[in-house]
Write a protein that holds these residues in place. Sequence first.
Motif, PDB file in Angstrom:
ATOM      1  N   CYS A 112      62.105  18.238 140.521  1.00  0.00           N
ATOM      2  CA  CYS A 112      61.245  18.130 139.339  1.00  0.00           C
ATOM      3  C   CYS A 112      60.780  19.525 138.943  1.00  0.00           C
ATOM      4  CB  CYS A 112      60.049  17.224 139.640  1.00  0.00           C
ATOM      5  SG  CYS A 112      58.827  17.153 138.305  1.00  0.00           S
ATOM      6  N   TRP A 113      61.327  20.010 137.842  1.00  0.00           N
ATOM      7  CA  TRP A 113      60.978  21.335 137.342  1.00  0.00           C
ATOM      8  C   TRP A 113      59.935  21.200 136.236  1.00  0.00           C
ATOM      9  CZ3 TRP A 113      63.179  26.123 138.832  1.00  0.00           C
ATOM     10  CH2 TRP A 113      64.163  26.028 139.828  1.00  0.00           C
ATOM     11  N   LEU A 114      58.860  21.963 136.373  1.00  0.00           N
ATOM     12  CA  LEU A 114      57.834  22.005 135.337  1.00  0.00           C
ATOM     13  C   LEU A 114      57.949  23.345 134.622  1.00  0.00           C
ATOM     14  CD1 LEU A 114      54.787  20.527 137.313  1.00  0.00           C
ATOM     15  CD2 LEU A 114      56.671  19.328 136.162  1.00  0.00           C
ATOM     16  N   LYS A 115      58.039  23.299 133.295  1.00  0.00           N
ATOM     17  CA  LYS A 115      58.297  24.516 132.528  1.00  0.00           C
ATOM     18  C   LYS A 115      57.337  24.631 131.344  1.00  0.00           C
ATOM     19  CE  LYS A 115      63.289  24.466 133.562  1.00  0.00           C
ATOM     20  NZ  LYS A 115      64.656  24.538 132.976  1.00  0.00           N
ATOM     21  N   TYR A 116      57.318  25.844 130.801  1.00  0.00           N
ATOM     22  CA  TYR A 116      56.531  26.101 129.592  1.00  0.00           C
ATOM     23  C   TYR A 116      57.392  26.886 128.607  1.00  0.00           C
ATOM     24  CZ  TYR A 116      53.513  28.512 126.309  1.00  0.00           C
ATOM     25  OH  TYR A 116      52.973  29.020 125.151  1.00  0.00           O
ATOM     26  N   ALA A 117      57.291  26.526 127.343  1.00  0.00           N
ATOM     27  CA  ALA A 117      57.945  27.277 126.275  1.00  0.00           C
ATOM     28  C   ALA A 117      57.144  27.079 124.998  1.00  0.00           C
ATOM     29  CB  ALA A 117      59.383  26.814 126.072  1.00  0.00           C
ATOM     30  N   GLU A 118      56.867  28.182 124.324  1.00  0.00           N
ATOM     31  CA  GLU A 118      56.127  28.080 123.063  1.00  0.00           C
ATOM     32  C   GLU A 118      56.938  27.291 122.043  1.00  0.00           C
ATOM     33  OE1 GLU A 118      54.018  31.009 119.724  1.00  0.00           O
ATOM     34  OE2 GLU A 118      54.911  31.847 121.552  1.00  0.00           O
ATOM     35  N   LYS A 119      58.237  27.562 122.014  1.00  0.00           N
ATOM     36  CA  LYS A 119      59.152  26.811 121.153  1.00  0.00           C
ATOM     37  C   LYS A 119      60.295  26.297 122.027  1.00  0.00           C
ATOM     38  CE  LYS A 119      58.168  29.448 116.938  1.00  0.00           C
ATOM     39  NZ  LYS A 119      58.758  30.288 115.851  1.00  0.00           N
ATOM     40  N   PRO A 120      60.169  25.103 122.568  1.00  0.00           N
ATOM     41  CA  PRO A 120      61.193  24.577 123.482  1.00  0.00           C
ATOM     42  C   PRO A 120      62.586  24.586 122.849  1.00  0.00           C
ATOM     43  CG  PRO A 120      59.245  23.191 123.513  1.00  0.00           C
ATOM     44  CD  PRO A 120      59.054  24.157 122.383  1.00  0.00           C
ATOM     45  N   ARG A 121      63.553  24.999 123.641  1.00  0.00           N
ATOM     46  CA  ARG A 121      64.944  24.983 123.171  1.00  0.00           C
ATOM     47  C   ARG A 121      65.833  24.437 124.277  1.00  0.00           C
ATOM     48  NH1 ARG A 121      68.239  29.087 124.900  1.00  0.00           N
ATOM     49  NH2 ARG A 121      67.270  30.759 126.116  1.00  0.00           N
ATOM     50  N   LEU A 122      66.954  23.913 123.870  1.00  0.00           N
ATOM     51  CA  LEU A 122      67.869  23.264 124.803  1.00  0.00           C
ATOM     52  C   LEU A 122      68.743  24.277 125.529  1.00  0.00           C
ATOM     53  CD1 LEU A 122      69.094  20.294 122.583  1.00  0.00           C
ATOM     54  CD2 LEU A 122      67.742  20.090 124.677  1.00  0.00           C
ATOM     55  N   ASN A 123      68.963  23.995 126.810  1.00  0.00           N
ATOM     56  CA  ASN A 123      70.044  24.664 127.526  1.00  0.00           C
ATOM     57  C   ASN A 123      71.353  23.925 127.256  1.00  0.00           C
ATOM     58  OD1 ASN A 123      68.780  26.849 128.790  1.00  0.00           O
ATOM     59  ND2 ASN A 123      68.073  25.596 130.509  1.00  0.00           N
ATOM     60  N   PHE A 124      71.333  22.615 127.556  1.00  0.00           N
ATOM     61  CA  PHE A 124      72.512  21.776 127.351  1.00  0.00           C
ATOM     62  C   PHE A 124      72.062  20.379 126.945  1.00  0.00           C
ATOM     63  CE2 PHE A 124      73.693  24.884 130.636  1.00  0.00           C
ATOM     64  CZ  PHE A 124      74.777  25.488 130.018  1.00  0.00           C
TER      65      PHE A 124
END
Length: 263
Positions: free
Chosen positions: A223-235
Motif C-alpha cells: 500500500c503506497w501513499l503518495k502526494y501530488a499537486e496535480k496527480p498524473r498517471l504512470n500507467f
Amino acid sequence: MEESIQIRRVKEPKQLVKLLKGLKEEFSSQLPVPTLSQAVKERITDEILRRLRSLNANASLSDQEEAVESWRKEKLQEVKNLTIGREGLNSTILQEEAGMLVRALESDWAVLLEEIGLWIPAQIIHQEHDDKPEGAEESEEEILPGRPLPPECHPELHTDYDGVAVRWGLTHHKESAADCCQACLDHTKRAKPGDKKCNIWVYCPSETGCHSPDIYEHKNQECWLKYAEKPRLNFKDRYPESYRNAHPNAPTIVPWVSGVTSM
C-alpha cells in the motif's frame, strides 16, 4: 373403349419402347451443358465486388446479401433485354452468351456463385442466456477483495498513479484496497501543517505481486501513499508495447489499483 386400350397395350412393342427410352436418357445425359466463358465470369465477379465495396465498412451480412441479390436482379433484367434486342452497346455481356447467363442467374445462381468463388457466410445469431436467479443483482466483472471502498476513494482498476511517496509500500501492507485508501485518508487527517498530505493511494491486489520499473520486488498487499499537486498517471489499463519491449518481464495488464481521494 377400355377394350381397345387393352388391345393396343398388348400389341405395343414393349422392348422397342424400352430401348428408345434408354437411348433418349443416354443422349440427354451426354448433351453438353452450356457454360459461361471465363471472361464473362470475370466481368460478373468484378461487378459484384464493386457492388460490395460500395457498402459501408460496417455493413452486416444481410446488407451484403441484399446487395448481391439486387445486382442479380438488375443483371438478369439487362441480359433478358439483350436476348430480345432491347439492350444497347453498353451491355458488358455478349449477346450470344446472354441466354446462358439468363439461365445461370435464374436457376443456376448457386452454381454460378460457387464457380466464381463468391461465398458470403451465413449470419450467426448469438443468443445470450441469463441463468442468474430472479432478483439477483448484477455483479462487477472484477471485484476487489475485502470490504467495499468509501466513495471518496475513487478506485481505478489497472491503474498506477505517480506521486511523491509519503509512506513506502514495501513495508506498508494492508489487507484490502479499502484499508489502503483508509490509511491515506487517515494520513491526511493526522498530517501536520506544512507536511505533504496523502491524496493518492496505490495498492497491489495481485497474489503474485505487481510489476514496477524500479529495482524492487513488489508483493501482494503493498500500500503506497503518495502526494501530488496535480496527480498524473504512470500507467493505465495496459502497458504500452514500447514499454514491454524495453521491459520483457512486464505483463500486458497493469496489476495495480489506485485512487485519487476527494479530501
